[in-house]
Design a protein around this motif. Structure first.
Motif, PDB file in Angstrom:
ATOM      1  N   GLU A  40       0.826  -1.217   0.000  1.00 48.29           N
ATOM      2  CA  GLU A  40       0.000   0.000   0.000  1.00 48.29           C
ATOM      3  C   GLU A  40       0.857   1.263   0.000  1.00 48.29           C
ATOM      4  OE1 GLU A  40      -3.228   0.349  -0.529  1.00 48.29           O
ATOM      5  OE2 GLU A  40      -3.321  -1.824  -0.755  1.00 48.29           O
ATOM      6  N   ILE A  41       1.932   1.261   0.769  1.00 47.27           N
ATOM      7  CA  ILE A  41       2.838   2.415   0.792  1.00 47.27           C
ATOM      8  C   ILE A  41       3.470   2.602  -0.589  1.00 47.27           C
ATOM      9  CG2 ILE A  41       5.026   3.292   1.721  1.00 47.27           C
ATOM     10  CD1 ILE A  41       4.180   2.015   4.426  1.00 47.27           C
ATOM     11  N   GLY A  42       3.893   1.506  -1.206  1.00 46.44           N
ATOM     12  CA  GLY A  42       4.468   1.583  -2.547  1.00 46.44           C
ATOM     13  C   GLY A  42       3.478   2.119  -3.557  1.00 46.44           C
ATOM     14  N   ASP A  43       2.224   1.648  -3.475  1.00 49.38           N
ATOM     15  CA  ASP A  43       1.182   2.135  -4.387  1.00 49.38           C
ATOM     16  C   ASP A  43       0.915   3.625  -4.170  1.00 49.38           C
ATOM     17  OD1 ASP A  43       0.979  -0.403  -5.418  1.00 49.38           O
ATOM     18  OD2 ASP A  43      -0.923  -0.885  -4.409  1.00 49.38           O
ATOM     19  N   LEU A  44       0.911   4.051  -2.921  1.00 48.74           N
ATOM     20  CA  LEU A  44       0.691   5.465  -2.610  1.00 48.74           C
ATOM     21  C   LEU A  44       1.803   6.332  -3.205  1.00 48.74           C
ATOM     22  CD1 LEU A  44      -0.870   7.682  -1.080  1.00 48.74           C
ATOM     23  CD2 LEU A  44       0.549   7.145   0.908  1.00 48.74           C
ATOM     24  N   ILE A  45       3.035   5.898  -3.051  1.00 50.30           N
ATOM     25  CA  ILE A  45       4.173   6.647  -3.602  1.00 50.30           C
ATOM     26  C   ILE A  45       4.098   6.670  -5.129  1.00 50.30           C
ATOM     27  CG2 ILE A  45       6.686   6.638  -3.872  1.00 50.30           C
ATOM     28  CD1 ILE A  45       6.794   5.583  -0.951  1.00 50.30           C
ATOM     29  N   ASP A  47       1.394   6.480  -6.958  1.00 52.22           N
ATOM     30  CA  ASP A  47       0.338   7.430  -7.327  1.00 52.22           C
ATOM     31  C   ASP A  47       0.842   8.872  -7.265  1.00 52.22           C
ATOM     32  OD1 ASP A  47      -1.386   5.328  -7.682  1.00 52.22           O
ATOM     33  OD2 ASP A  47      -2.511   5.661  -5.819  1.00 52.22           O
ATOM     34  N   GLY A  48       1.592   9.193  -6.230  1.00 55.43           N
ATOM     35  CA  GLY A  48       2.142  10.545  -6.108  1.00 55.43           C
ATOM     36  C   GLY A  48       3.082  10.889  -7.243  1.00 55.43           C
ATOM     37  N   GLU A  53       4.133  13.706 -12.392  1.00 55.44           N
ATOM     38  CA  GLU A  53       4.507  13.656 -13.805  1.00 55.44           C
ATOM     39  C   GLU A  53       3.374  14.162 -14.695  1.00 55.44           C
ATOM     40  OE1 GLU A  53       5.673   9.604 -14.401  1.00 55.44           O
ATOM     41  OE2 GLU A  53       7.635   9.889 -13.479  1.00 55.44           O
ATOM     42  N   ALA A  54       2.125  13.817 -14.357  1.00 55.16           N
ATOM     43  CA  ALA A  54       0.983  14.299 -15.138  1.00 55.16           C
ATOM     44  C   ALA A  54       0.871  15.812 -15.038  1.00 55.16           C
ATOM     45  CB  ALA A  54      -0.307  13.633 -14.653  1.00 55.16           C
ATOM     46  N   SER A  55       1.135  16.348 -13.866  1.00 54.64           N
ATOM     47  CA  SER A  55       1.090  17.796 -13.683  1.00 54.64           C
ATOM     48  C   SER A  55       2.164  18.477 -14.523  1.00 54.64           C
ATOM     49  CB  SER A  55       1.285  18.130 -12.203  1.00 54.64           C
ATOM     50  OG  SER A  55       1.380  19.515 -12.011  1.00 54.64           O
ATOM     51  N   ARG A  56       3.354  17.898 -14.529  1.00 54.65           N
ATOM     52  CA  ARG A  56       4.436  18.469 -15.342  1.00 54.65           C
ATOM     53  C   ARG A  56       4.099  18.406 -16.828  1.00 54.65           C
ATOM     54  NH1 ARG A  56       9.707  15.903 -12.305  1.00 54.65           N
ATOM     55  NH2 ARG A  56       9.637  17.273 -10.499  1.00 54.65           N
ATOM     56  N   ARG A  57       3.536  17.266 -17.267  1.00 51.26           N
ATOM     57  CA  ARG A  57       3.174  17.145 -18.688  1.00 51.26           C
ATOM     58  C   ARG A  57       2.090  18.151 -19.051  1.00 51.26           C
ATOM     59  NH1 ARG A  57       3.518  11.614 -17.587  1.00 51.26           N
ATOM     60  NH2 ARG A  57       1.248  11.485 -17.435  1.00 51.26           N
TER      61      ARG A  57
END
Length: 77
Positions: A40-45, A47-48, A53-57
């Motif tokens: 879950e921690i890995g999935d959360l990271i 997602d972040g 990256e989507a914001s930068r694109r």
């Protein structure tokens, strides 16, 4: 007739086997929980990272404007 020594030995043997079985089940529960929390921690990271990256694109994909003499002129690149 079973002697006192043999009864005590049987009691200790049963107690030891029962304890080992319970400790084993508890260890499995804890190990599974650690795996689930780690996932879950890995999935959360992840997602972040994907959101960043989507914001930068999105920021780089949008049109860029430059103010020239109070008018807007589109600037590409």
């Amino acid at each position: 007739m079973v002697g006192k020594f043999e009864r005590n030995k049987d009691t200790i043997q049963e107690l030891t086997e029962s304890t080992a079985a319970h400790v084993g089940r508890i260890a499995v529960i804890i190990a599974t929980a650690v795996v689930d929390v780690t996932r879950e921690i890995g999935d959360l990271i992840t997602d972040g990272i994907e959101m960043r990256e989507a914001s930068r694109r999105a920021q780089n994909d949008g049109p860029h404007f430059q103010v020239i003499d109070g008018d807007f002129e589109e600037r590409r690149g």
